[in-house]
Scaffold this motif. Structure first.
Motif, PDB file in Angstrom:
ATOM      1  N   THR A 164      -8.298 -40.876  23.391  1.00 17.86           N
ATOM      2  CA  THR A 164      -7.227 -40.525  24.321  1.00 17.86           C
ATOM      3  C   THR A 164      -6.959 -41.739  25.202  1.00 17.86           C
ATOM      4  OG1 THR A 164      -8.591 -39.720  26.162  1.00 17.86           O
ATOM      5  CG2 THR A 164      -8.100 -38.147  24.380  1.00 17.86           C
ATOM      6  N   ASN A 165      -6.010 -41.611  26.096  1.00 19.52           N
ATOM      7  CA  ASN A 165      -5.714 -42.727  26.990  1.00 19.52           C
ATOM      8  C   ASN A 165      -6.777 -42.876  28.082  1.00 19.52           C
ATOM      9  OD1 ASN A 165      -4.818 -40.291  28.082  1.00 19.52           O
ATOM     10  ND2 ASN A 165      -3.293 -41.282  29.353  1.00 19.52           N
ATOM     11  N   GLU A 166      -7.772 -41.981  28.153  1.00 25.24           N
ATOM     12  CA  GLU A 166      -8.826 -42.071  29.165  1.00 25.24           C
ATOM     13  C   GLU A 166     -10.242 -42.049  28.581  1.00 25.24           C
ATOM     14  OE1 GLU A 166      -8.346 -39.192  32.258  1.00 25.24           O
ATOM     15  OE2 GLU A 166      -6.205 -39.603  32.471  1.00 25.24           O
ATOM     16  N   ASN A 167     -10.422 -41.406  27.437  1.00 30.47           N
ATOM     17  CA  ASN A 167     -11.760 -41.197  26.883  1.00 30.47           C
ATOM     18  C   ASN A 167     -11.759 -41.373  25.374  1.00 30.47           C
ATOM     19  OD1 ASN A 167     -13.232 -40.129  29.320  1.00 30.47           O
ATOM     20  ND2 ASN A 167     -11.611 -38.595  29.191  1.00 30.47           N
ATOM     21  N   ILE A 168     -12.965 -41.488  24.856  1.00 30.56           N
ATOM     22  CA  ILE A 168     -13.158 -41.413  23.415  1.00 30.56           C
ATOM     23  C   ILE A 168     -14.172 -40.311  23.179  1.00 30.56           C
ATOM     24  CG2 ILE A 168     -14.920 -43.218  23.296  1.00 30.56           C
ATOM     25  CD1 ILE A 168     -13.377 -44.028  20.620  1.00 30.56           C
ATOM     26  N   MET A 213      -4.703 -22.923  17.875  1.00 31.12           N
ATOM     27  CA  MET A 213      -5.279 -23.594  19.017  1.00 31.12           C
ATOM     28  C   MET A 213      -5.254 -25.103  18.758  1.00 31.12           C
ATOM     29  SD  MET A 213      -9.015 -23.013  20.778  1.00 31.12           S
ATOM     30  CE  MET A 213      -8.671 -21.426  21.454  1.00 31.12           C
ATOM     31  N   SER A 214      -4.785 -25.860  19.731  1.00 29.04           N
ATOM     32  CA  SER A 214      -4.641 -27.305  19.558  1.00 29.04           C
ATOM     33  C   SER A 214      -5.974 -28.019  19.797  1.00 29.04           C
ATOM     34  CB  SER A 214      -3.586 -27.857  20.519  1.00 29.04           C
ATOM     35  OG  SER A 214      -4.089 -27.869  21.840  1.00 29.04           O
ATOM     36  N   LEU A 215      -6.032 -29.275  19.364  1.00 30.46           N
ATOM     37  CA  LEU A 215      -7.225 -30.092  19.553  1.00 30.46           C
ATOM     38  C   LEU A 215      -7.501 -30.281  21.041  1.00 30.46           C
ATOM     39  CD1 LEU A 215      -9.426 -31.708  18.101  1.00 30.46           C
ATOM     40  CD2 LEU A 215      -7.929 -33.687  18.211  1.00 30.46           C
ATOM     41  N   GLN A 216      -6.445 -30.403  21.853  1.00 25.92           N
ATOM     42  CA  GLN A 216      -6.633 -30.560  23.299  1.00 25.92           C
ATOM     43  C   GLN A 216      -7.334 -29.348  23.888  1.00 25.92           C
ATOM     44  OE1 GLN A 216      -2.616 -32.059  24.561  1.00 25.92           O
ATOM     45  NE2 GLN A 216      -3.899 -33.306  25.897  1.00 25.92           N
ATOM     46  N   ASP A 217      -6.992 -28.157  23.413  1.00 21.97           N
ATOM     47  CA  ASP A 217      -7.636 -26.937  23.909  1.00 21.97           C
ATOM     48  C   ASP A 217      -9.086 -26.859  23.451  1.00 21.97           C
ATOM     49  OD1 ASP A 217      -5.248 -26.169  25.109  1.00 21.97           O
ATOM     50  OD2 ASP A 217      -4.607 -25.013  23.359  1.00 21.97           O
ATOM     51  N   ILE A 218      -9.339 -27.201  22.190  1.00 19.73           N
ATOM     52  CA  ILE A 218     -10.696 -27.130  21.646  1.00 19.73           C
ATOM     53  C   ILE A 218     -11.626 -28.084  22.390  1.00 19.73           C
ATOM     54  CG2 ILE A 218     -12.108 -27.633  19.608  1.00 19.73           C
ATOM     55  CD1 ILE A 218      -9.705 -26.650  17.929  1.00 19.73           C
ATOM     56  N   LEU A 219     -11.152 -29.296  22.646  1.00 21.28           N
ATOM     57  CA  LEU A 219     -11.988 -30.306  23.298  1.00 21.28           C
ATOM     58  C   LEU A 219     -11.943 -30.227  24.809  1.00 21.28           C
ATOM     59  CD1 LEU A 219     -11.205 -33.353  20.999  1.00 21.28           C
ATOM     60  CD2 LEU A 219     -13.233 -31.902  20.991  1.00 21.28           C
ATOM     61  N   ASP A 220     -11.126 -29.341  25.340  1.00 21.36           N
ATOM     62  CA  ASP A 220     -10.983 -29.170  26.788  1.00 21.36           C
ATOM     63  C   ASP A 220     -10.575 -30.495  27.447  1.00 21.36           C
ATOM     64  OD1 ASP A 220     -10.920 -27.650  29.090  1.00 21.36           O
ATOM     65  OD2 ASP A 220     -13.015 -28.102  29.609  1.00 21.36           O
ATOM     66  N   ILE A 221      -9.547 -31.111  26.869  1.00 16.06           N
ATOM     67  CA  ILE A 221      -9.033 -32.379  27.373  1.00 16.06           C
ATOM     68  C   ILE A 221      -8.103 -32.097  28.548  1.00 16.06           C
ATOM     69  CG2 ILE A 221      -7.585 -34.376  26.800  1.00 16.06           C
ATOM     70  CD1 ILE A 221      -8.620 -34.186  23.957  1.00 16.06           C
ATOM     71  N   ASP A 222      -8.163 -32.941  29.548  1.00 15.40           N
ATOM     72  CA  ASP A 222      -7.289 -32.831  30.709  1.00 15.40           C
ATOM     73  C   ASP A 222      -5.828 -32.834  30.266  1.00 15.40           C
ATOM     74  OD1 ASP A 222      -5.726 -34.549  33.016  1.00 15.40           O
ATOM     75  OD2 ASP A 222      -7.279 -33.221  33.843  1.00 15.40           O
ATOM     76  N   PRO A 223      -4.978 -32.004  30.862  1.00 12.10           N
ATOM     77  CA  PRO A 223      -3.566 -31.952  30.433  1.00 12.10           C
ATOM     78  C   PRO A 223      -2.834 -33.294  30.559  1.00 12.10           C
ATOM     79  CG  PRO A 223      -4.087 -30.118  31.895  1.00 12.10           C
ATOM     80  CD  PRO A 223      -5.294 -30.996  31.871  1.00 12.10           C
ATOM     81  N   ASN A 224      -3.295 -34.179  31.446  1.00  9.88           N
ATOM     82  CA  ASN A 224      -2.653 -35.488  31.619  1.00  9.88           C
ATOM     83  C   ASN A 224      -3.082 -36.496  30.556  1.00  9.88           C
ATOM     84  OD1 ASN A 224      -1.386 -34.504  33.920  1.00  9.88           O
ATOM     85  ND2 ASN A 224      -3.080 -35.141  35.232  1.00  9.88           N
ATOM     86  N   GLU A 225      -4.140 -36.194  29.824  1.00  9.44           N
ATOM     87  CA  GLU A 225      -4.607 -37.102  28.782  1.00  9.44           C
ATOM     88  C   GLU A 225      -3.727 -36.970  27.548  1.00  9.44           C
ATOM     89  OE1 GLU A 225      -8.928 -37.914  27.819  1.00  9.44           O
ATOM     90  OE2 GLU A 225      -9.122 -36.249  29.234  1.00  9.44           O
ATOM     91  N   LYS A 226      -3.459 -38.090  26.926  1.00  5.52           N
ATOM     92  CA  LYS A 226      -2.669 -38.133  25.693  1.00  5.52           C
ATOM     93  C   LYS A 226      -3.578 -38.585  24.552  1.00  5.52           C
ATOM     94  CE  LYS A 226       1.350 -37.528  27.830  1.00  5.52           C
ATOM     95  NZ  LYS A 226       0.899 -36.774  28.975  1.00  5.52           N
ATOM     96  N   ILE A 227      -3.520 -37.870  23.445  1.00  5.80           N
ATOM     97  CA  ILE A 227      -4.305 -38.253  22.277  1.00  5.80           C
ATOM     98  C   ILE A 227      -3.601 -39.418  21.577  1.00  5.80           C
ATOM     99  CG2 ILE A 227      -5.122 -37.517  20.004  1.00  5.80           C
ATOM    100  CD1 ILE A 227      -5.537 -34.733  21.170  1.00  5.80           C
TER     101      ILE A 227
END
Length: 187
Positions: A94-98, A1-15
């Motif tokens: 990410t490009n939108e949040n911390i 499971m990726s970090l994006q899935d764990i944190l429930d990051i929007d698919p458009n957000e880039k880490i």
């Protein structure tokens, strides 16, 4: 499971980065475990040599060593858990949040999220000779409004991290405002 899935990051957000705490913070855990084990070994030596004085003459050395060995294994287990908890703490930009992930125990985790638009100031502190030599410190992110400030201790390269956060904030604001026409330009 990726970090994006764990944190429930929007698919458009880039880490942009995922920063864990500096390994030097684990020295405190190692020293505590080493001190506890050294005291136990000293106590075991004392008990084995002074069995009659402490009322344990009925017990063999093997049983005493087994009991102390079990306690030492328990200390190793506690130290391993403490290291796992320490290494779970991280700061994700990410490009939108911390996002700040703080693990306080095996079953106690806090994930805080802050939109880049709400960042007012970012500071980096390195205090002491070890922090300067090994490049670790504290990154503090001050927020607009009533949101709590983010404080990430034992950050690796706090100067670089704070610069990356500021650059991401500026890029986020620039992307939201769109291109600006030069002042004074008319038709």
């Amino acid at each position: 499971m990726s970090l994006q899935d764990i944190l429930d990051i929007d698919p458009n957000e880039k880490i942009i980065f995922n920063e864990k705490r500096h390994p030097i913070g684990m020295i405190e855990i190692f020293l505590g475990a080493f001190a506890a084990i050294a005291m136990l070994l000293g106590a075991m030596y004392f008990v084995i040599n002074k069995k009659a004085d402490v009322g344990l003459e009925d017990f063999g050395n093997g049983i005493i060593m087994l009991v102390f060995g079990a306690v030492i294994v328990f200390i190793f287990a506690i130290a391993a858990i403490a290291i796992k908890i320490y290494r779970t703490n991280q700061l994700v930009l990410t490009n939108e949040n911390i996002l700040q992930i703080l693990q306080f125990g095996l079953f106690n985790r806090q994930i805080s999220q802050l939109n880049l638009a709400k960042i007012q100031d970012v500071s980096a502190d390195k205090v002491g000779i070890l922090a300067s030599m090994f490049s670790y410190g504290t990154v503090e992110i001050e927020t607009a409004g009533e949101a709590a400030n983010f404080r990430f201790t034992y950050a690796r390269n706090p100067d670089r991290l704070s610069k990356q956060i500021i650059e991401a904030h500026e890029q986020y604001v620039h992307n939201r405002q769109g291109p600006q026409s030069p002042s004074g330009a008319g038709i």
